[in-house]
Scaffold this active site. Sequence first.
Site, PDB file in Angstrom:
ATOM      1  N   TYR A 160      15.796 -23.421 -40.055  1.00 35.16           N
ATOM      2  CA  TYR A 160      14.893 -24.700 -39.527  1.00 35.16           C
ATOM      3  C   TYR A 160      14.626 -25.075 -37.998  1.00 35.16           C
ATOM      4  O   TYR A 160      14.344 -25.756 -37.626  1.00 35.16           O
ATOM      5  CB  TYR A 160      16.026 -25.916 -40.504  1.00 35.16           C
ATOM      6  CG  TYR A 160      15.812 -26.570 -41.151  1.00 35.16           C
ATOM      7  CD1 TYR A 160      16.185 -25.118 -42.794  1.00 35.16           C
ATOM      8  CD2 TYR A 160      15.589 -27.596 -41.680  1.00 35.16           C
ATOM      9  CE1 TYR A 160      16.066 -25.815 -43.400  1.00 35.16           C
ATOM     10  CE2 TYR A 160      15.068 -27.940 -43.031  1.00 35.16           C
ATOM     11  CZ  TYR A 160      15.406 -27.413 -44.528  1.00 35.16           C
ATOM     12  OH  TYR A 160      15.568 -27.664 -45.654  1.00 35.16           O
ATOM     13  N   GLU A 179      12.663 -33.411 -45.717  1.00 38.12           N
ATOM     14  CA  GLU A 179      13.512 -31.936 -45.784  1.00 38.12           C
ATOM     15  C   GLU A 179      14.678 -31.412 -44.239  1.00 38.12           C
ATOM     16  O   GLU A 179      15.552 -31.268 -45.098  1.00 38.12           O
ATOM     17  CB  GLU A 179      11.970 -30.601 -45.585  1.00 38.12           C
ATOM     18  CG  GLU A 179      12.483 -30.035 -46.474  1.00 38.12           C
ATOM     19  CD  GLU A 179      11.140 -28.782 -46.414  1.00 38.12           C
ATOM     20  OE1 GLU A 179      10.842 -28.888 -45.542  1.00 38.12           O
ATOM     21  OE2 GLU A 179      10.639 -28.747 -47.441  1.00 38.12           O
ATOM     22  N   GLU A 218       7.700 -30.115 -53.590  1.00 36.52           N
ATOM     23  CA  GLU A 218       8.724 -29.386 -53.892  1.00 36.52           C
ATOM     24  C   GLU A 218       8.873 -29.967 -55.547  1.00 36.52           C
ATOM     25  O   GLU A 218       8.278 -31.158 -55.747  1.00 36.52           O
ATOM     26  CB  GLU A 218      10.019 -31.063 -53.271  1.00 36.52           C
ATOM     27  CG  GLU A 218       9.981 -30.677 -52.055  1.00 36.52           C
ATOM     28  CD  GLU A 218      11.017 -29.337 -51.223  1.00 36.52           C
ATOM     29  OE1 GLU A 218      12.033 -29.351 -51.879  1.00 36.52           O
ATOM     30  OE2 GLU A 218      10.468 -29.707 -50.373  1.00 36.52           O
ATOM     31  N   CYS A 231      10.786 -19.134 -47.143  1.00 38.47           N
ATOM     32  CA  CYS A 231      11.898 -18.757 -46.547  1.00 38.47           C
ATOM     33  C   CYS A 231      13.050 -18.744 -47.749  1.00 38.47           C
ATOM     34  O   CYS A 231      14.563 -18.670 -47.645  1.00 38.47           O
ATOM     35  CB  CYS A 231      12.085 -20.271 -45.231  1.00 38.47           C
ATOM     36  SG  CYS A 231      10.638 -20.441 -44.409  1.00 38.47           S
ATOM     37  N   THR A 275      11.843 -26.136 -53.476  1.00 41.81           N
ATOM     38  CA  THR A 275      10.632 -26.075 -52.211  1.00 41.81           C
ATOM     39  C   THR A 275       9.252 -24.756 -53.026  1.00 41.81           C
ATOM     40  O   THR A 275      10.021 -24.030 -52.873  1.00 41.81           O
ATOM     41  CB  THR A 275      10.768 -25.527 -51.416  1.00 41.81           C
ATOM     42  OG1 THR A 275      12.154 -26.864 -50.873  1.00 41.81           O
ATOM     43  CG2 THR A 275      10.190 -25.729 -50.157  1.00 41.81           C
ATOM     44  N   CYS A 308      11.191 -23.080 -38.237  1.00 41.22           N
ATOM     45  CA  CYS A 308      10.050 -23.528 -38.754  1.00 41.22           C
ATOM     46  C   CYS A 308       9.950 -25.680 -38.231  1.00 41.22           C
ATOM     47  O   CYS A 308       8.352 -25.322 -38.196  1.00 41.22           O
ATOM     48  CB  CYS A 308      10.121 -23.828 -40.337  1.00 41.22           C
ATOM     49  SG  CYS A 308      11.101 -25.245 -41.094  1.00 41.22           S
ATOM     50  N   HIS A 327      19.916 -20.458 -44.003  1.00 41.20           N
ATOM     51  CA  HIS A 327      18.671 -21.514 -44.568  1.00 41.20           C
ATOM     52  C   HIS A 327      19.278 -22.002 -43.485  1.00 41.20           C
ATOM     53  O   HIS A 327      17.681 -23.482 -42.641  1.00 41.20           O
ATOM     54  CB  HIS A 327      18.700 -22.000 -45.362  1.00 41.20           C
ATOM     55  CG  HIS A 327      17.067 -22.505 -45.889  1.00 41.20           C
ATOM     56  ND1 HIS A 327      15.795 -21.640 -45.624  1.00 41.20           N
ATOM     57  CD2 HIS A 327      16.469 -23.988 -46.016  1.00 41.20           C
ATOM     58  CE1 HIS A 327      15.140 -22.135 -46.347  1.00 41.20           C
ATOM     59  NE2 HIS A 327      15.196 -23.724 -46.248  1.00 41.20           N
ATOM     60  N   CYS A 345       6.378 -27.447 -44.366  1.00 44.51           N
ATOM     61  CA  CYS A 345       6.589 -26.053 -44.425  1.00 44.51           C
ATOM     62  C   CYS A 345       5.635 -25.315 -45.872  1.00 44.51           C
ATOM     63  O   CYS A 345       5.538 -25.653 -46.931  1.00 44.51           O
ATOM     64  CB  CYS A 345       7.698 -27.038 -46.048  1.00 44.51           C
ATOM     65  SG  CYS A 345       8.404 -26.031 -47.157  1.00 44.51           S
TER      66      CYS A 345
HETATM   67 FE1  SF4 Z   1      10.409 -24.666 -45.937  1.00 46.16          FE
HETATM   68 FE2  SF4 Z   1      11.597 -24.490 -43.119  1.00 46.16          FE
HETATM   69 FE3  SF4 Z   1      12.509 -24.110 -45.701  1.00 46.16          FE
HETATM   70 FE4  SF4 Z   1      10.756 -22.056 -44.560  1.00 46.16          FE
HETATM   71  S1  SF4 Z   1      13.210 -22.636 -43.350  1.00 46.16           S
HETATM   72  S2  SF4 Z   1      11.027 -23.214 -46.802  1.00 46.16           S
HETATM   73  S3  SF4 Z   1       9.064 -23.121 -44.245  1.00 46.16           S
HETATM   74  S4  SF4 Z   1      12.620 -25.909 -45.248  1.00 46.16           S
END
Ligand code: SF4
Length: 486
Positions: free
Chosen positions: A296, A447, A257, A104, A191, A299, A292, A100
């Site tokens: 995902y 996560e 985190e 984001c 995060t 990422c 968000h 991660c």
């Molecule tokens: Fe982390 Fe993925 Fe959230 Fe970006 S979208 S902060 S990489 S979990």
Amino acid sequence: MSLKTKEEYLDSLRHMKKRVFIFGEEIEDYVDHPMIRPSINAIASTYELSHQPEHKELITAKSSLTGERINRFTHLFQSTDDLVKKVKMQRLLGQRTGTCFQRCVGMDGFNAVDIVTYKIDQDLGTEYNTKFRRFLENVQLEDLVVDGAMTDPKGDRRLSPSEQNELDLYLRIVDRNDDGITIRGAKLHQTGAINSHELMVMPTRALKESEQDFAVVCALPADANGIIFVFGRQASDSRRLEEGEIDVGNLQFGGHEAVVIFEDVFVPWERVFMCGECQYSGELVEIFAGYHRASYGGCKSGVGDVLIGASQAVARYQGTETAYHIKDKIVEMIHLNETIYAGGIATSYEGKETPSGTYMIDKLLANVCKLNVTRFPYEIARLAQDIAGGLLVTMPSEKDFANEEVGPLLRKYLAGVKTYPTEYRQRILRLIENITIGAGAVSYLAESMHGAGSPMAQRIMLKRLANLDQKEGLANRIAGIQKEMK
Ligand code: SF4
């Protein structure tokens, strides 16, 4: 200055005076702390790639506020193309870091706050959106990392914020005066919070009319008076404190985190973007979660690429690469991973413009995407462990391999295909261990389960957004049942 270099980012963190606790002690130099630094390196990649010509199109964008070239992580999405590029950028960074990269949450938070503050201003004649965009202009100009701070501790889940025995279990306004507000509470699962320049606080749920003190959106420097960070532990994290590098698996990068505590922190009015308008808090949470959940798709497919590559590599080093069942498992991993990505891309292409001019993803598809993410990485991880074999969890330490007496014996007995050094096998198994059961599993698995809401939250949204009446009408019409179409 609009695009910081990686070095400028690291320097800017060093100039901040944050209060950071880890292993029961307050530390001064958090930037170079071996357990925190990998997560800083992951964010630093978002700066590094913005200066590489081949990635400029994905990692940077033209600001809708200033017209300047800015880092995409500080951008308000102006088109479906922007939404698609965001997901592609996230896949690229997942591939580069194998974890991660934390930046984001702030990006998705900006876009949600922009849409909702614009709406509040239109409805109530406030000036929240103007103040928010002024704040964001500075974020873009200075190329800052902003932690989107949403998740409250929540205490007894049966009780709403105002019914809790301890009211601070949901962050709240405890004082207002002519200059600003004072907030108290905590945010969990933050995060990359320690690596951020700013924190943007948002409510965590829909609120009742009587819960105005909990309806607060504001931004504050991460080293403001009264803010305390407590670093969250991860499995095998103390391997970072050992000598050597192989046993950590992911040599440079990691996520983190933190618990962030706000002990009566003052926020001036120009940094307050919602203050008491509880009727908008549910919508803000839903829009942020939608963004968000789509993120995902980018990422996690990027990290999935790394894990699939590691599985293929370990099969090659062990001589199982051509076995039919191994090839089939790799194909299954690819199928699952590309399905995750397809969700992120589809929700972006189906995005729509909102009245503020900022583009919103398709909420139904975003929830499908995230629900897939709560399952598929676990299956990909299971297949990776299957391909890796038992040595994944029984391999001696790097120090044993370095020992004069047993080192050569280990290299002899743990060798695979003779064209590859035993160390290749050792390194790639540690990487699979990191992502599937070690410190990296926090990013890739836990996560995926709970970030941006646990699976039940997505199922509730699917039920709400899927328009079942319309589907029933379709079936009735085809079956010749006389029923009014809805
Ligand atoms: Fe982390 Fe993925 Fe959230 Fe970006 S979208 S902060 S990489 S979990």
